[in-house]
Design an enzyme around this catalytic site. Structure first.
Site, mmCIF file in Angstrom:
data_model
loop_
_atom_site.group_PDB
_atom_site.id
_atom_site.type_symbol
_atom_site.label_atom_id
_atom_site.label_comp_id
_atom_site.label_asym_id
_atom_site.label_seq_id
_atom_site.Cartn_x
_atom_site.Cartn_y
_atom_site.Cartn_z
ATOM 1 N N ASP A 75 -2.261 11.787 -3.497
ATOM 2 C CA ASP A 75 -2.394 13.251 -3.572
ATOM 3 C C ASP A 75 -2.680 13.657 -5.022
ATOM 4 O OD1 ASP A 75 -1.598 14.225 -0.782
ATOM 5 O OD2 ASP A 75 0.014 12.832 -1.286
ATOM 6 N N ASP A 118 9.533 7.063 1.534
ATOM 7 C CA ASP A 118 9.004 7.246 0.183
ATOM 8 C C ASP A 118 8.789 5.882 -0.495
ATOM 9 O OD1 ASP A 118 8.571 7.812 -2.487
ATOM 10 O OD2 ASP A 118 10.128 9.346 -2.612
ATOM 11 N N GLU A 149 0.855 -1.195 0.000
ATOM 12 C CA GLU A 149 0.000 0.000 0.000
ATOM 13 C C GLU A 149 0.888 1.241 0.000
ATOM 14 O OE1 GLU A 149 -3.090 0.561 2.957
ATOM 15 O OE2 GLU A 149 -3.734 2.388 1.895
ATOM 16 N N GLU A 174 4.206 5.014 4.253
ATOM 17 C CA GLU A 174 3.646 6.348 4.524
ATOM 18 C C GLU A 174 4.781 7.204 5.094
ATOM 19 O OE1 GLU A 174 0.532 8.100 4.038
ATOM 20 O OE2 GLU A 174 2.009 9.581 4.659
ATOM 21 N N LYS A 195 -10.401 7.850 4.915
ATOM 22 C CA LYS A 195 -10.583 9.166 5.529
ATOM 23 C C LYS A 195 -10.593 10.260 4.454
ATOM 24 C CE LYS A 195 -8.957 12.043 9.210
ATOM 25 N NZ LYS A 195 -7.801 12.562 9.891
ATOM 26 N N PHE A 196 -9.646 10.175 3.551
ATOM 27 C CA PHE A 196 -9.541 11.201 2.503
ATOM 28 C C PHE A 196 -10.779 11.159 1.594
ATOM 29 C CE2 PHE A 196 -7.861 13.261 -1.294
ATOM 30 C CZ PHE A 196 -7.172 14.318 -0.743
ATOM 31 N N GLU A 197 -11.243 9.960 1.331
ATOM 32 C CA GLU A 197 -12.448 9.792 0.500
ATOM 33 C C GLU A 197 -13.656 10.449 1.171
ATOM 34 O OE1 GLU A 197 -13.331 5.682 0.000
ATOM 35 O OE2 GLU A 197 -15.026 6.020 -1.328
ATOM 36 N N LYS A 228 -2.877 21.628 -9.130
ATOM 37 C CA LYS A 228 -2.355 22.668 -10.040
ATOM 38 C C LYS A 228 -1.515 22.055 -11.153
ATOM 39 C CE LYS A 228 -2.155 26.200 -6.490
ATOM 40 N NZ LYS A 228 -1.316 26.777 -5.437
HETATM 41 C C1 LIG Z 1 -4.329 12.213 -0.055
HETATM 42 S S1 LIG Z 1 -3.596 11.225 1.173
HETATM 43 C C2 LIG Z 1 -4.611 9.759 1.186
HETATM 44 C C3 LIG Z 1 -4.375 8.911 2.369
HETATM 45 C C4 LIG Z 1 -5.223 7.622 2.454
HETATM 46 N N1 LIG Z 1 -4.884 6.696 1.396
HETATM 47 C C5 LIG Z 1 -6.693 7.934 2.440
HETATM 48 O O1 LIG Z 1 -7.334 7.650 1.426
HETATM 49 O O2 LIG Z 1 -7.200 8.461 3.433
HETATM 50 C C6 LIG Z 1 -2.120 10.651 0.375
HETATM 51 C C7 LIG Z 1 -1.101 10.107 1.337
HETATM 52 O O3 LIG Z 1 -0.025 9.562 0.606
HETATM 53 C C8 LIG Z 1 1.185 9.843 1.278
HETATM 54 N N2 LIG Z 1 2.234 9.765 0.247
HETATM 55 C C9 LIG Z 1 2.334 10.506 -0.872
HETATM 56 N N3 LIG Z 1 3.381 10.140 -1.601
HETATM 57 C C10 LIG Z 1 3.968 9.117 -0.926
HETATM 58 C C11 LIG Z 1 5.108 8.320 -1.181
HETATM 59 N N4 LIG Z 1 5.851 8.502 -2.282
HETATM 60 N N5 LIG Z 1 5.442 7.377 -0.275
HETATM 61 C C12 LIG Z 1 4.692 7.201 0.840
HETATM 62 N N6 LIG Z 1 3.601 7.926 1.136
HETATM 63 C C13 LIG Z 1 3.240 8.880 0.255
HETATM 64 C C14 LIG Z 1 0.977 11.213 1.871
HETATM 65 O O4 LIG Z 1 1.827 11.450 2.976
HETATM 66 C C15 LIG Z 1 -0.493 11.148 2.275
HETATM 67 O O5 LIG Z 1 -0.641 10.715 3.604
#
Ligand SMILES: C[S@@+](CC[C@H](N)C(=O)[O-])C[C@H]1O[C@@H](n2cnc3c(N)ncnc32)[C@H](O)[C@@H]1O
Length: 230
Positions: free
Chosen positions: A138, A115, A63, A88, A210-212, A142
């Protein structure tokens, strides 16, 4: 207390995240202390022995970006025979998922607080994954930030190569232009085939994240995509 998130290497300038400020709560801090050693794996630029990390041989799902990990914990609880390797970079999220692991008594999750792109490139062997979850990455609204979006042809090719034949890549987003980009990029990847015609119905194992829920409150739609490695 140890900060588990590791600093990014300086060699890859365009990242899919910015490190958000955010307080780690006392409960999350306690979970980091109590469960971190057992469930958080260090980032190391060398191939991971998945069977050794999970203490068993089982199908493994990666994930990417679990946020606060509420959906992750629910999915792992509902699929006890699957290993979940979860990346994460946001430390409060790592603490929150560890808290859930403790409360639910989960044993099938390991976290790498780094990452996911580097984890994928450095730590995971070809054909080693049974699934990949990319829920609400994310959206980088933009135009000048679109280069930060994860779902682009080069990364999708590398993701697909880590899947065993028959493995799946499940993405979801609440941002329609990104959904369109995902559909186009995934459809163009030669070793993936769409499990649906266009967007997929939400698979039963995925609870709302949560984001959804935040997106739904704003009136956004939701698009799931499930592609299979040929
Ligand atoms: C918009 S949030 C969505 C979180 C979760 N999946 C949800 O739906 O609630 C995106 C998450 O991806 C993480 N993220 C973005 N790029 C990442 C990467 N390259 N490696 C690990 N985490 C990453 C960010 O820190 C953020 O918490």
């Amino acid at each position: 207390m140890t900060v588990y998130t590791t600093p990014p290497s300086p060699t890859r300038p365009i990242r899919s995240f910015v490190r958000r400020a955010g307080r780690t709560t006392t409960g999350q801090q306690r979970a980091l202390q109590t469960y971190g050693e057992r469930f958080v794996l260090p980032y190391e630029p060398q191939q991971l022995d998945l069977a050794a990390c999970f203490g068993r041989v089982a199908p493994t799902v990666l994930e990417i970006g679990f946020g606060m990990g509420d959906a992750t914990a629910q999915i792992a609880e509902g699929r006890p025979n699957t290993n979940f390797l979860c990346c994460e970079v946001h430390e409060p999220g790592v603490g929150a998922l560890l808290k859930q692991i403790g409360e639910r008594g989960l044993t099938n999750i390991r976290i790498i607080a780094h990452d996911a792109v580097e984890v994928l490139d450095q730590m995971l062997a070809p054909d080693s994954l049974d699934g990949i979850h990319l829920f609400f990455p994310d959206p980088w609204h933009k135009t000048r930030h679109h280069k930060r979006r994860l779902v682009q042809p080069p990364l999708v090719a590398r993701l697909a190569a880590r899947l065993r034949p028959g493995g799946y890549l499940h993405g979801a987003t609440d941002w329609e232009p990104y959904a369109q980009q995902m559909l186009a990029v995934l459809s163009a990847e030669p070793v993936l085939r769409n499990s649906a015609s266009g967007y997929a119905p939400r698979p039963a194992y995925r609870p709302p994240t949560k984001f959804e829920r935040r997106g739904l409150k704003l009136g956004h739609g939701v698009w799931d995509l499930v592609f299979l490695r040929v």
